[in-house]
Design a protein around this motif. Structure first.
Motif, mmCIF file in Angstrom:
data_model
loop_
_atom_site.group_PDB
_atom_site.id
_atom_site.type_symbol
_atom_site.label_atom_id
_atom_site.label_comp_id
_atom_site.label_asym_id
_atom_site.label_seq_id
_atom_site.Cartn_x
_atom_site.Cartn_y
_atom_site.Cartn_z
ATOM 1 N N ASP A 274 42.027 49.675 109.919
ATOM 2 C CA ASP A 274 42.302 49.993 111.321
ATOM 3 C C ASP A 274 41.297 49.326 112.255
ATOM 4 O OD1 ASP A 274 44.454 51.533 110.567
ATOM 5 O OD2 ASP A 274 43.376 53.426 110.662
ATOM 6 N N GLN A 275 40.037 49.335 111.853
ATOM 7 C CA GLN A 275 39.021 48.727 112.710
ATOM 8 C C GLN A 275 39.234 47.223 112.809
ATOM 9 O OE1 GLN A 275 35.115 50.452 112.387
ATOM 10 N NE2 GLN A 275 34.117 48.478 112.735
ATOM 11 N N MET A 276 39.553 46.586 111.701
ATOM 12 C CA MET A 276 39.821 45.146 111.730
ATOM 13 C C MET A 276 41.079 44.842 112.540
ATOM 14 S SD MET A 276 37.357 43.603 110.111
ATOM 15 C CE MET A 276 37.788 42.044 109.329
ATOM 16 N N ALA A 277 42.068 45.731 112.464
ATOM 17 C CA ALA A 277 43.289 45.547 113.254
ATOM 18 C C ALA A 277 42.977 45.628 114.743
ATOM 19 C CB ALA A 277 44.329 46.584 112.860
ATOM 20 N N GLY A 278 42.023 46.482 115.096
ATOM 21 C CA GLY A 278 41.613 46.566 116.491
ATOM 22 C C GLY A 278 40.922 45.302 116.965
ATOM 23 N N TYR A 279 40.170 44.668 116.083
ATOM 24 C CA TYR A 279 39.496 43.423 116.442
ATOM 25 C C TYR A 279 40.462 42.247 116.504
ATOM 26 C CZ TYR A 279 35.149 45.876 115.103
ATOM 27 O OH TYR A 279 34.109 46.760 115.003
ATOM 28 N N PHE A 280 41.413 42.227 115.586
ATOM 29 C CA PHE A 280 42.294 41.071 115.442
ATOM 30 C C PHE A 280 43.754 41.520 115.446
ATOM 31 C CE2 PHE A 280 38.464 40.533 112.728
ATOM 32 C CZ PHE A 280 37.765 39.691 113.578
ATOM 33 N N PRO A 281 44.278 41.895 116.600
ATOM 34 C CA PRO A 281 45.668 42.373 116.673
ATOM 35 C C PRO A 281 46.643 41.326 116.139
ATOM 36 C CG PRO A 281 44.500 42.777 118.739
ATOM 37 C CD PRO A 281 43.606 41.901 117.914
ATOM 38 N N GLY A 282 47.562 41.785 115.319
ATOM 39 C CA GLY A 282 48.564 40.893 114.766
ATOM 40 C C GLY A 282 48.193 40.268 113.446
ATOM 41 N N ALA A 283 46.928 40.346 113.058
ATOM 42 C CA ALA A 283 46.524 39.783 111.765
ATOM 43 C C ALA A 283 47.009 40.682 110.633
ATOM 44 C CB ALA A 283 45.004 39.643 111.698
ATOM 45 N N GLN A 284 47.409 40.076 109.540
ATOM 46 C CA GLN A 284 47.865 40.821 108.371
ATOM 47 C C GLN A 284 46.658 41.434 107.657
ATOM 48 O OE1 GLN A 284 50.908 41.625 106.677
ATOM 49 N NE2 GLN A 284 49.391 42.821 105.548
ATOM 50 N N PRO A 285 46.633 42.765 107.486
ATOM 51 C CA PRO A 285 45.547 43.364 106.697
ATOM 52 C C PRO A 285 45.557 42.792 105.280
ATOM 53 C CG PRO A 285 46.756 45.054 107.906
ATOM 54 C CD PRO A 285 47.553 43.786 108.024
ATOM 55 N N THR A 286 44.494 42.130 104.892
ATOM 56 C CA THR A 286 44.454 41.415 103.617
ATOM 57 C C THR A 286 43.089 41.600 102.972
ATOM 58 O OG1 THR A 286 45.944 39.733 104.552
ATOM 59 C CG2 THR A 286 44.809 39.177 102.497
ATOM 60 N N TYR A 287 43.093 42.015 101.707
ATOM 61 C CA TYR A 287 41.855 42.232 100.971
ATOM 62 C C TYR A 287 41.727 41.232 99.827
ATOM 63 C CZ TYR A 287 41.241 46.864 103.146
ATOM 64 O OH TYR A 287 41.056 47.903 104.028
ATOM 65 N N ILE A 288 40.491 40.870 99.529
ATOM 66 C CA ILE A 288 40.169 40.208 98.263
ATOM 67 C C ILE A 288 39.722 41.317 97.318
ATOM 68 C CG2 ILE A 288 38.551 38.688 97.088
ATOM 69 C CD1 ILE A 288 38.556 36.893 99.515
ATOM 70 N N TRP A 289 40.470 41.509 96.267
ATOM 71 C CA TRP A 289 40.263 42.659 95.380
ATOM 72 C C TRP A 289 39.862 42.133 94.000
ATOM 73 C CZ3 TRP A 289 40.286 47.351 97.541
ATOM 74 C CH2 TRP A 289 40.250 48.476 96.716
ATOM 75 N N ILE A 290 38.591 42.228 93.686
ATOM 76 C CA ILE A 290 38.101 41.690 92.418
ATOM 77 C C ILE A 290 38.533 42.599 91.276
ATOM 78 C CG2 ILE A 290 36.058 41.080 91.072
ATOM 79 C CD1 ILE A 290 34.722 40.179 93.605
ATOM 80 N N ILE A 291 39.364 42.040 90.417
ATOM 81 C CA ILE A 291 39.936 42.797 89.303
ATOM 82 C C ILE A 291 39.318 42.388 87.974
ATOM 83 C CG2 ILE A 291 41.845 41.298 88.591
ATOM 84 C CD1 ILE A 291 42.216 45.000 89.503
ATOM 85 N N GLY A 292 38.615 41.238 87.980
ATOM 86 C CA GLY A 292 37.957 40.752 86.775
ATOM 87 C C GLY A 292 36.606 40.172 87.129
ATOM 88 N N ARG A 293 35.535 40.801 86.662
ATOM 89 C CA ARG A 293 34.206 40.329 87.000
ATOM 90 C C ARG A 293 33.519 39.735 85.783
ATOM 91 N NH1 ARG A 293 29.805 44.904 88.080
ATOM 92 N NH2 ARG A 293 28.571 43.003 87.918
ATOM 93 N N LEU A 294 32.522 38.914 86.030
ATOM 94 C CA LEU A 294 31.838 38.206 84.960
ATOM 95 C C LEU A 294 31.296 39.174 83.917
ATOM 96 C CD1 LEU A 294 30.970 35.222 84.331
ATOM 97 C CD2 LEU A 294 28.699 35.930 85.106
ATOM 98 N N ASP A 295 31.473 38.807 82.654
ATOM 99 C CA ASP A 295 30.948 39.595 81.536
ATOM 100 C C ASP A 295 30.346 38.618 80.521
ATOM 101 O OD1 ASP A 295 30.317 41.295 79.499
ATOM 102 O OD2 ASP A 295 32.362 42.026 79.162
#
Length: 902
Positions: A274-295
């Motif tokens: 919501d806060q990012m939407a307030g800063y950038f109206p119209g931008a698609q909420p998009t996350y980088i979601w790390i599902i595999g980390r170095l082992d």
């Protein structure tokens, strides 16, 4: 992460070269974090056993495997790099007796030298950013043994590349000089009335004469845009400048090592959205979601996928893949988060740090697990970890490899999109593009414009460097992963909200569509998403990190520059911003701060004030400089007597104040100055506010114990008056409402003449505005909130009145949370209660995100909408959890007053 010059020696070819004959111990130590790990099925070798161990046939298998891999090497192109690095990694994983059995190591060393020769042949220097590439090549060559160096017959080319780099650095310095000349013209521009238009025309001519690369160095272009908008409004013309519209993705990153303290729940991710939407109206909420980390323990070094291992009988350890669900406190399963994102329109790229795991196998496993989610739109590769298990040791991606991965991903789902992330363009595919999203996560840069070098001796500056990245991949979309901790040393002084300020500057330098990912390392931060702090200790830890940068050791560049008497105006404003942050803490939080760090802050404050005074252009003072001087005076006044005695430039400030006192509106020097009282670019502003854009006291230094002064109103602002000239509201949609609210004394402008309509409002500030508007007169019944001691003294009377009137109830845990930004939903509820409207409406709200309005607040929102009190934002959104801006707050309160009068 960034690495430059000598520091770059820790990258790529430390993995591939340094472990050869004559320097094997150096290479093993530098590259493999745990060289004691034994190859598969091998017993541990100890000092007592090593001299007499009798190796079995079983123990010889890894050794023979390595020799077979080495024998198969045939280096003809850079595409053979993977097989060479893989052989080296298998060798590195052997124990000492096993390594002694490898008889063809010289062939591996020769192959590594050939790879370096091919890499030097392919290298080119196109901008100062390529100093990183040259550093890798040079340091790698220096680490070779004599036999290897004899293979690299083209080493002379390194000198040619250095010569080219030196030439480009001269160009860079010339660009910097020309950009700063234009910046000075903009800085001297003063536009307080229409007759000042020639100053804006002059500034525009200076800016337009620059090249695009030079424009990226100008840090106060916003002042020119602001002036031109005011002139257009005065002339009744359309505004020529609006916020950049090319930010099309906005969100954050998720990694179990990035979020400090307790992890985040779905409500927290929604708050960020919501806060990012307030800063950038119209931008698609998009996350980088790390599902595999170095082992490093997965086979020879691979990735850990954060879900359960499939029951398919495959030996994944042999594929360098392990499995384990996230275990951090508060972390839900990825399935739960993705379910929430499915329901709330948040999109996600699933990212891996692959190590030596096969990328296509990782894709198959991940999308078999999560491919059913609508929120999942693609797959991301952190190239820094591709075929590397030490920091930044990943190999560059060839066109052929990128194409292979891209086609495989689209075979899983044709709409899936791949992103490739690295801070250096030379590690990303040279020409293959498709619809790949290219991600830059460069960090620890010295400054926003190249004024000073960073901790890795980079020279470009943040905006110019990111512009080089975007230009290289144009027209493909780019995404910027920004907000790293050490970069706070230069982005913290930017105008608030810093996320919006920094992102918009990046967008202006970017020709194509762009995305903003604020990295999770700093989502819990006083200037980003402070509502995410789960405890006083988390808040104190964040501030300790920031104040720790004032130390004069290590990579603490601000402290080191102060110690060397080379601190910049940005450094001085960083100190001012830290005082503001420290003073914003509660007593309990301040008690948790590092005392030695605070001592550094106290010690540097007088020096910072001297720097700010030194930057006053006493020969060309103008009306707009009044706010700047007032801010410095306020900072000085807040010092202790001991600190004041250390300020050496006070007489210059006094002289400037005398000159400014003689200036009258319309009679000041007409030669320049910004209407906002200073540069709003690059943290170089000294406008008496240190960037305070949240309705907070811009110079709330108070005493060194950190107790804010009792202003009795929104601190650091002028009192309401009809003759106040607000310099930043011309053409704003709420211009008339802002003027009316100021004239009524509901809210005030700042000392520098600005209102900052897009600044955010805290719960304390909104309560105070509401109380002033309604002129409540009720008896003081005291407060029982558990966080009563956190409510600023100036706000206590207003909060008491609001509680007594039944307008404010507080949270379920009996807290008021005075410093928390007030959400649009909360503001609507308070307005409805103030008017005594019945919150019984069941009317469906016409907003696309109406389902996100909390159930308890739904009737209030409906009542406010039906009464015409509140309206949605762009794109038909209500944005219920978005923070309320100052412009929205005054508009809502004035609408309430009109309703009340009727």
């Amino acid at each position: 992460m960034r690495r430059f010059a000598v520091a770059m020696a820790m990258i790529v070819f430390l993995t591939t070269c340094y472990a050869g004959t004559g320097f094997a111990e150096q290479g093993d130590q530098a590259v493999v974090a745990n060289t004691s790990l034994q190859a598969e099925d091998q017993p541990e070798s100890t000092e007592n056993q090593s001299a007499e161990i009798e190796l079995s046939q079983e123990a010889l298998r890894p050794d023979q495997k390595v020799m077979n891999m080495i024998d198969a090497l045939n280096v003809t192109t850079l595409a053979d790099r993977e097989s060479v690095v893989l052989a080296r990694q298998y060798y590195n994983k052997l124990n000492t007796p096993q390594k002694e059995l490898v008889t063809n190591l010289h062939l591996l060393e020769k192959a590594e030298a050939r790879i370096l020769k091919l890499w030097i042949d392919s290298a080119e220097i196109a901008s100062p950013v390529d100093e990183g590439l040259l550093g890798v090549l040079t340091d790698t060559y220096d680490g070779l043994n004599d036999k290897q160096k004899s293979v690299v017959a083209n080493v002379y080319k390194l000198d040619q590349l250095q010569t080219k780099l030196d030439e480009l650095r001269v160009v860079k310095e010339d660009n910097y000089k020309k950009a700063k000349q234009a910046q000075a013209v903009i800085e001297r521009m003063q536009v307080l009335k229409l007759s000042d238009k020639p100053a804006a025309i002059k500034a525009r001519a200076a800016y337009d004469a620059l090249t695009d690369d030079q424009k990226a160095v100008v840090t106060n272009y916003g002042l020119l845009k602001e002036a031109e908008n005011k002139i257009a409004a005065w002339e009744g013309k359309p505004l020529p400048h609006k916020a950049p519209d090319n930010i099309v993705y906005a969100g954050t990153r998720s990694s179990d090592y990035g979020v400090s303290g307790r992890w985040l729940g779905t409500a927290d991710w929604q708050h960020i959205t919501d806060q990012m939407a307030g800063y950038f109206p119209g931008a698609q909420p998009t996350y980088i979601w790390i599902i595999g980390r170095l082992d490093e323990d997965a086979g020879i070094g691979g990735t850990k996928l954060e879900f359960e291992q499939p029951n398919d009988g495959v030996d994944y350890s042999a594929l360098n893949i392990s499995f384990a669900p996230p275990a951090k406190e508060g972390h839900l399963s990825h399935e739960e988060y993705l379910n929430y994102f499915d329901e709330h329109g948040i999109k996600v790229f699933l990212q891996v740090e692959s190590g030596f795991a096969d990328m296509k196998t990782l894709m198959d496993l991940i999308f078999a697990k999560y491919g059913h989610h609508e929120s999942v739109i693609g797959f991301g590769v952190d190239v820094e970890w591709y075929y590397g298990v030490s920091e930044d040791a990943g190999l560059p991606i060839t066109d052929a490899l990128a194409k292979d991965w891209d086609e495989h991903l689209k075979s899983i789902h044709p709409t899936y999109r791949m992103f490739l992330k690295h801070y250096n363009i030379r590690w990303l595919p040279p020409t293959y593009r498709s619809d790949i999203l290219f991600v830059n996560d460069s960090q620890s840069i010295g400054s926003i414009d190249g004024e000073v070098p960073g901790m890795y001796d980079d020279t470009m500056g943040f905006i110019p460097e990111f512009k080089v990245f975007a230009d290289f991949f144009y027209p493909n979309d780019v995404l910027y992963q920004i907000g790293y901790r050490k970069d706070a040393m230069w982005y913290y002084p930017l105008d608030k909200p810093v996320i919006k300020s920094l992102s918009e500057r990046l967008a202006e330098a970017t020709r194509q569509k762009a995305g903003i990912t604020w990295v999770d390392f700093t989502v819990k931060d006083p200037l980003t998403f402070p509502a995410l702090f789960k405890s006083d200790q988390e808040a104190a830890d964040a501030v300790n990190t920031l104040v720790g940068y004032l130390r004069s050791t290590g990579s603490n560049m601000v402290g080191k520059r102060f110690a060397a008497n080379g601190a910049t105006l940005t450094d001085a404003m960083y100190v001012a911003r830290l005082r503001e942050v420290v003073n914003s803490l509660t007593e309990a939080q301040r008690a948790l701060l590092n005392e030695s760090y605070l001592a550094n802050l106290i010690n540097l404050e007088p020096k910072a004030i001297d720097i700010r005074i030194a930057h006053l252009d006493t020969g060309n003072l103008q009306i707009k400089d009044k706010g700047k001087a007032a801010g410095i005076r306020a900072a000085y006044s807040a010092l202790t007597a001991e600190q004041k005695a250390q300020v050496t430039n006070l007489q210059k400030l006094v002289a400037a104040e005398n000159v400014l006192a003689s200036l009258k509106e319309g009679n000041g020097n007409s030669g320049g100055g910004s209407s906002s009282g200073g540069s709003s670019g690059g943290g170089k502003a000294d406008d008496g506010k240190s960037g305070g854009d949240n309705g907070e006291n811009p110079d709330n230094h108070a005493n060194q114990g950190g107790n804010p002064r009792d202003h009795g109103s929104t601190a650091g602002q002028q009192s309401g008056s009809s003759d106040i000239e607000l310099t930043d509201i011309a053409g704003h949609w709420a211009q008339a409402s802002i003027r009316e609210a100021v004239n009524l004394g509901i809210v005030n402008g700042y000392e520098d003449g600005r209102f900052r309509p897009n600044g955010l409002v805290t719960r304390s500030e909104f309560t105070a505005m509401l109380a002033r508007a309604l002129q409540w007169k009720v008896e003081d019944s005291g407060l029982t909130f558990a966080d009563r001691d956190r409510i600023p003294a100036w706000a206590l009377p207003f909060v008491r009145q609001a509680v007594e009137a039944g307008i404010v109830i507080g949270y379920e845990d009996n807290t008021f949370r005075p410093a928390r930004k007030i959400a649009r939903t909360e503001a609507a509820v308070m307005i409805v209660r103030s008017l005594g409207l019945k919150a019984e409406s069941k009317t469906a709200l016409p907003y696309a995100d109406a389902d996100l309005i909390p159930a308890w607040a739904g009737p209030y929102a409906a009542a406010a909408h039906e009464a015409g009190l509140i309206h949605g934002r762009e794109n038909g959104l209500f944005a219920p959890q978005a923070d309320t801006t100052r412009a929205e707050a005054v508009s809502l309160i004035l609408a309430m007053l009109r309703k009340h009068e009727n």
